[in-house]
Design an enzyme around this catalytic site. Structure first.
Site, short mmCIF file in Angstrom:
data_model
loop_
_atom_site.label_atom_id
_atom_site.label_comp_id
_atom_site.label_asym_id
_atom_site.label_seq_id
_atom_site.Cartn_x
_atom_site.Cartn_y
_atom_site.Cartn_z
N ARG A 158 -2.58 -2.13 -3.51
CA ARG A 158 -3.81 -1.38 -3.28
C ARG A 158 -3.74 -0.12 -4.14
O ARG A 158 -2.82 0.68 -4.03
CB ARG A 158 -3.90 -0.99 -1.81
CG ARG A 158 -5.15 -0.21 -1.54
CD ARG A 158 -5.21 0.27 -0.12
NE ARG A 158 -6.48 0.97 0.05
CZ ARG A 158 -6.77 1.71 1.09
NH1 ARG A 158 -5.90 1.86 2.07
NH2 ARG A 158 -7.93 2.31 1.19
N ASN B 158 0.88 -1.18 0.00
CA ASN B 158 0.00 0.00 0.00
C ASN B 158 0.91 1.23 0.00
O ASN B 158 1.48 1.59 1.02
CB ASN B 158 -0.88 -0.05 1.26
CG ASN B 158 -1.90 1.07 1.31
OD1 ASN B 158 -1.86 1.99 0.47
ND2 ASN B 158 -2.79 1.01 2.27
N HIS C 54 -12.80 2.65 -0.29
CA HIS C 54 -12.80 1.65 0.81
C HIS C 54 -13.55 0.39 0.36
O HIS C 54 -14.03 -0.37 1.19
CB HIS C 54 -13.51 2.16 2.09
CG HIS C 54 -12.78 3.22 2.84
ND1 HIS C 54 -13.43 4.15 3.63
CD2 HIS C 54 -11.46 3.48 2.97
CE1 HIS C 54 -12.56 4.96 4.19
NE2 HIS C 54 -11.35 4.58 3.81
N GLU D 79 -8.18 -5.61 5.06
CA GLU D 79 -8.06 -5.28 3.64
C GLU D 79 -6.90 -6.04 3.00
O GLU D 79 -6.98 -6.42 1.84
CB GLU D 79 -7.87 -3.77 3.48
CG GLU D 79 -9.17 -3.02 3.77
CD GLU D 79 -8.97 -1.54 4.02
OE1 GLU D 79 -8.48 -1.19 5.12
OE2 GLU D 79 -9.31 -0.74 3.15
N ARG E 258 -10.99 15.25 7.27
CA ARG E 258 -11.74 15.70 6.07
C ARG E 258 -13.13 16.18 6.44
O ARG E 258 -13.77 15.62 7.33
CB ARG E 258 -11.87 14.55 5.06
CG ARG E 258 -10.56 14.09 4.50
CD ARG E 258 -10.76 12.93 3.53
NE ARG E 258 -9.62 12.05 3.61
CZ ARG E 258 -9.66 10.73 3.37
NH1 ARG E 258 -10.77 10.16 3.00
NH2 ARG E 258 -8.58 10.01 3.49
#
Ligand code: ADP
Length: 413
Positions: free
Chosen positions: A106, A24, A195, A399, A256
């Site tokens: 990813r 990742n 996601h 993940e 965010r």
């Protein structure tokens, strides 16, 4: 060749399916995990940070219960991966012994092109780069990570797994912004969702844990990490999600804004003298819980609240209010909700967030049992009371494992 202690998972990794190295790549970091896709365990994990920054970079590698730390200048992602591969050889497990079958990358944005795990060749890498305008904060590093990994590990297949892929099934009505059609089409502006690997994994796992058929379940999945997103999943297919063109839309997140009137952008540019990059940074990095309270981690936020900090209290209220609105909206989208799943950092660990967001929703059949909900939850668990119509669960996300398994599917291994 290194000698491997028993019980570290490598024995299984040498089995029929070997292991998968999952990468990742972020703008200044590289996370990696060597995964046994069959048994599901992480054989080794690591993180390289401060890549390309002033001062030394940092590598942390964990294997067989031991942590190895290195601090040294790390110029770029190539340097970072070379360092990581060197540590594998030095402290184990040797990449050769671990029988790496594939490298899984990813990738944040797959645009309208990629809806499946994809074997990477030069053409695919070029297409991932072509998507950079849609994901300027993420796809450049993802592409660089792929490039250096293909150079350093040329003998294994590399597979891209896209964060957007699970949401390729969004109905047009959910994926379309009410923006001028010609402009939207010309610039690829629509709702993609992110996601997806996590939403896909936990919704599938929820069905298995409950012993139900995925096709029969309507689920709301709440992925509450530093980034946060909600999805509505009908029969295993995503029909709504809170993130849009980018991961900025939707829930309040660590740093965010989530949903905000787009006119705030015009207002700031016209009246606060901000340029587009400043607004981008403000919305993505200096807002959310952190922008409201100074803290983006729920543990620190709860401490502030306990000390009577009113900004922190409001930040949590804003966060929960937005989340509750999404749960209500997705109940309406689905018509019937069988399962609500909490996952990711706060979803798995913060019982206050889980119980407070469900307060007052008994009329919808949604509730959390205080005893079942208590504490941090590291194994799949039902947290709703017996009487509740909807099963509320915590399912820890994984993940890396999901990426590893998709890699094997894509390579036919
Ligand atoms: P990401 O992958 O988006 O960086 P994670 O899923 O790892 O995020 O979640 C990180 C967040 O989870 C932290 O910022 C924090 O808010 C929350 N978190 C982690 N551990 C706990 C805990 N024990 N209690 C409450 N919140 C936690």
């Amino acid at each position: 060749m290194s000698t491997l202690p028993a019980g570290d998972g490598v024995t299984t990794a040498r089995g029929a399916h070997g292991s998968v190295l999952v990468l990742n790549s972020g703008s200044s970091s590289l996370k990696y995990q060597l995964v046994n896709p069959v048994g599901g365990e992480a054989i080794a994990t690591g993180l390289v940070e401060r890549i390309g920054e002033d001062g030394p970079g940092l590598l942390k590698h964990k294997f067989a219960g031991n942590a190895t730390v290195r601090e040294q200048p790390i110029a770029d992602h190539g340097d970072a991966l070379r360092l990581a591969l060197g540590i594998f050889e030095e402290v184990g497990p040797s990449i050769e012994d671990a029988h790496v079958r594939a490298v899984g990358h990813r990738v944040v944005h797959g645009g309208a092109i990629f809806s499946e795990p994809t074997l990477i060749d030069d053409d695919v890498l070029r297409q991932i780069r072509d998507l950079i305008p849609l994901a300027p904060l993420h796809n450049p590093a993802n592409a660089t990570g792929i490039e250096v990994a293909r150079e350093l590990l040329p003998d294994v297949p590399h597979v891209a797994v896209f964060d957007t892929a699970f949401f390729a099934t969004l109905p047009e009505a959910a994926a379309t912004y009410a923006l001028n059609k010609d402009v939207a089409e010309e610039h690829g502006i629509r709702r993609y969702g992110f996601h997806g690997t996590s939403h896909n994994y936990v919704s599938g796992k929820a069905a298995r844990v409950l012993g139900r058929r995925l096709e029969d379940l309507n689920q709301i999945v709440l992925h509450l990490g530093n980034g946060a997103s909600a999805s509505a999943v009908r029969g295993g297919a995503a029909v709504e999600t809170s993130m849009g063109l980018t991961p900025l839309e939707g829930l309040v997140m660590g740093t965010r804004t989530g949903d905000i009137d787009p006119a705030v952008v015009f207002h700031l540019m016209r009246n606060a003298g901000m340029d587009v990059d400043e607004v981008d940074t403000l919305f993505n990095k200096q807002s959310g819980l952190k922008g409201l309270s100074g803290e983006n981690d729920f543990r620190a936020l709860h401490e502030l609240i306990a000390e009577g900090d009113e900004d922190a209290e409001l930040a949590l209220d804003v966060y929960l209010h937005r989340l509750r609105k999404y749960i209500g909206a997705y109940a309406a989208v689905l018509g019937r909700v069988d399962v609500i799943v909490f996952t990711a950092g706060a979803g798995e660990n913060d019982d206050v967030v889980r119980s407070r967001v469900m307060e007052g929703l008994e009329g919808f059949g949604f509730a959390v049992d205080p005893e079942r909900n208590a504490g941090r939850i590291s194994e799949p668990r039902v947290i709703s009371p017996e009487w509740a119509r909807t099963t509320v669960m915590v399912i820890p996300t994984n993940e890396e494992l999901a990426i590893a398994r998709q890699c094997l599917e894509a390579t036919g291994a």
